[in-house]
Design an enzyme around this catalytic site. Structure first.
Site, PDB file in Angstrom:
ATOM      1  N   ARG A  22       0.828  -1.209   0.000  1.00 57.86           N
ATOM      2  CA  ARG A  22       0.000   0.000   0.000  1.00 57.86           C
ATOM      3  C   ARG A  22       0.862   1.258   0.000  1.00 57.86           C
ATOM      4  NH1 ARG A  22      -3.442   0.018   4.867  1.00 57.86           N
ATOM      5  NH2 ARG A  22      -1.669  -1.090   5.700  1.00 57.86           N
ATOM      6  N   ASN A  40      -6.380  -2.580   2.378  1.00 52.05           N
ATOM      7  CA  ASN A  40      -6.384  -4.025   2.567  1.00 52.05           C
ATOM      8  C   ASN A  40      -7.819  -4.526   2.670  1.00 52.05           C
ATOM      9  OD1 ASN A  40      -3.591  -4.320   2.632  1.00 52.05           O
ATOM     10  ND2 ASN A  40      -3.464  -4.237   4.847  1.00 52.05           N
TER      11      ASN A  40
END
Length: 93
Positions: A22, A40
């Site tokens: 990320r 997520n």
């Protein structure tokens, strides 16, 4: 030439959680001037939502599939739609 903004939603499958994926995505998206987020999901995927020009969003999609990401990407499923304009900056969620 008119710069039409789009929304890319990409679901990234593979070993992409707990490996800096990320953060890496946020950095690449910010370099491209995109707005959105990387989040997520409970099933182990990462959802990437990016808004900007079609060219810049396509560039991010190419990077997600490039083999140079943290972890290991098995598959990226994409969906294109009109930009909603409801995101600012690029966040990790």
């Amino acid at each position: 030439m008119v710069d039409i903004h789009v929304r890319l939603t990409a679901w990234v499958h593979g070993r992409v959680q707990g490996v800096g994926f990320r953060w890496w995505t946020r950095a690449r998206a910010s370099e491209l001037g995109l707005r959105g987020y990387a989040s997520n999901l409970t099933d182990g995927r990462v959802e990437v939502v990016a808004e900007g020009s079609k060219e810049d969003c396509s560039g991010l999609l190419d990077l997600l599939r490039s083999g140079t990401t943290p972890g290991h990407v098995d598959l990226v499923v994409e969906r294109w739609s009109a930009a909603k304009g409801n995101v600012t900056g690029f966040a990790e969620r």
